[in-house]
Write a protein that holds these residues in place. Structure first.
Motif, mmCIF file in Angstrom:
data_model
loop_
_atom_site.group_PDB
_atom_site.id
_atom_site.type_symbol
_atom_site.label_atom_id
_atom_site.label_comp_id
_atom_site.label_asym_id
_atom_site.label_seq_id
_atom_site.Cartn_x
_atom_site.Cartn_y
_atom_site.Cartn_z
ATOM 1 N N ARG A 225 0.831 -1.216 0.000
ATOM 2 C CA ARG A 225 0.000 0.000 0.000
ATOM 3 C C ARG A 225 0.860 1.258 0.000
ATOM 4 N N SER A 228 2.386 1.933 -3.376
ATOM 5 C CA SER A 228 1.491 2.071 -4.525
ATOM 6 C C SER A 228 1.504 3.473 -5.118
ATOM 7 N N SER A 242 -7.564 -0.006 -5.828
ATOM 8 C CA SER A 242 -6.328 -0.805 -5.860
ATOM 9 C C SER A 242 -6.208 -1.671 -4.606
ATOM 10 N N LEU A 315 2.080 2.153 -8.693
ATOM 11 C CA LEU A 315 0.881 2.013 -9.542
ATOM 12 C C LEU A 315 0.739 3.250 -10.423
#
Length: 355
Positions: A225, A228, A242, A315
């Protein structure tokens, strides 16, 4: 113990980063509050069966007789929806000229589970070949891989070099690396005995794997996390989407592929990719595949464009979709016949003019 202390420090640092950014995010405007992140579920669906019998969920957008097919391979603990913004924007951009194919990697999303022994980057390259054989048996293809999907593309290039440049005319490696992530923060976390225990359970005592699930997620979840996104101003809806993908990934898949990411070496695939136009993209705040991984790959690819996005995390295609989409459009222009290039450019100018 020093390793465990390091993991604790990285884990708590990741946790604090997440907590801080979540606190900031809540008060921000959310431009994607009404976004339908399940858009791909409405597209034409197929099942491709791999060489060892695993059913892969596949979706297709655009005309079957399009001049070019672009195939997308997603990353670790995600699914094809990770390319949501590419699916939405590039459909408008390319119109009837390009067909896009998305699929869930084995053990991810709606694809079938598989033997943990097959959770290797080598196997992912062969899975991609299975998808290509069914979905794009003829005509030029551009491959796009994010994270583990980029490793999938490199693995395919190493194992099927004769397809380049005759069939595969271009490739994009987004937030990826040609060799193991042992030197990144993820590599440090992989040494955690909790993950070793979970890996043992998935392989030798699958019935007990649920007992290790919570502990393994507690170790790896905060790190994924925190890595990301680089910018605290990211849309809360994008973050929730996500995190949902990560949470829905089975623990056996998560633990099984961790080892593959640690040890993989697909640098040999770069020599094959060097035969086609390539795009290498990453965020400069990517903790999992730091930008020097992308810089090294771009150095080995003579016909490559390197795009490093300031402030972005792992991401990057969800965090800064506009920059990634523009770069993909440029790649397709470099990798396709001149007729399509001219058409794409005209379309883009029209979209910009009206936008």
């Amino acid at each position: 113990m020093a390793g465990a202390a390091g993991i604790g420090a990285v884990g708590s640092l990741a946790g604090m980063t997440v907590a801080r950014s979540v606190m900031r995010r809540i008060s921000d405007d959310d431009p994607y509050a009404d976004e339908d992140f399940e858009l791909l579920d409405a597209d034409r669906g197929f099942v491709v069966t791999t060489e060892d019998g695993v059913p892969l969920a596949v979706r297709e957008v655009g005309p079957e007789d399009a001049a070019l097919t672009v195939v997308f391979a997603h990353g670790f603990t995600l699914r094809m929806g990770a390319f949501h913004f590419q699916r939405a924007r590039l459909t408008e951009e390319w119109g009837s000229q390009v067909r896009m194919v998305f699929y869930d990697q084995r053990g991810h999303g709606q694809s079938g589970d598989a033997d943990p022994d097959t959770f290797t980057v080598d196997q992912l390259g062969r899975d991609l070949e299975a998808v290509l054989a069914v979905m794009a048996p003829r005509g030029p293809v551009v491959l796009v891989g994010h994270s583990m999907g980029g490793m999938t593309v490199l693995s395919h290039a190493r194992q099927f070099p004769k397809s380049y440049p005759s069939r595969i005319t271009g490739a994009a490696l987004v937030a990826s690396a040609a060799e193991g992530v042992a030197r990144s923060p993820l590599g440090e976390i992989l040494k955690n005995p909790v993950l070793e225990g979970a890996r043992f359970a998935t392989r030798y005592a699958p019935k007990t794997v649920h007992r290790t699930r919570g502990a393994a997620r507690a170790v790896i979840g905060p790190v994924l996390r925190a890595a990301s996104y680089g910018d605290a101003r990211i849309s809360p809806s994008v973050v929730a989407f996500s995190e949902r993908m990560m949470h829905d990934t089975p623990i056996a898949t998560l633990v099984g592929f961790l080892h593959a990411l640690e040890v993989h070496d697909e640098t040999a695939g770069l020599a094959t990719l060097a035969k086609v136009p390539t795009l290498v993209v990453c965020g400069d705040r990517d903790l999992l595949t730091p930008k020097d991984c992308s810089e090294r790959m771009a150095d080995a690819l003579p016909d490559s464009e390197l795009v490093i996005i300031g402030g972005a995390g792992h991401l990057v295609q969800l965090e800064q979709p506009g920059i990634v989409n523009d770069a993909l459009v440029r790649l397709v222009e470099r990798a396709t016949p001149s007729k399509l290039t001219a058409m794409t450019r005209r379309l883009r100018e029209r979209v910009r003019h009206h936008g």
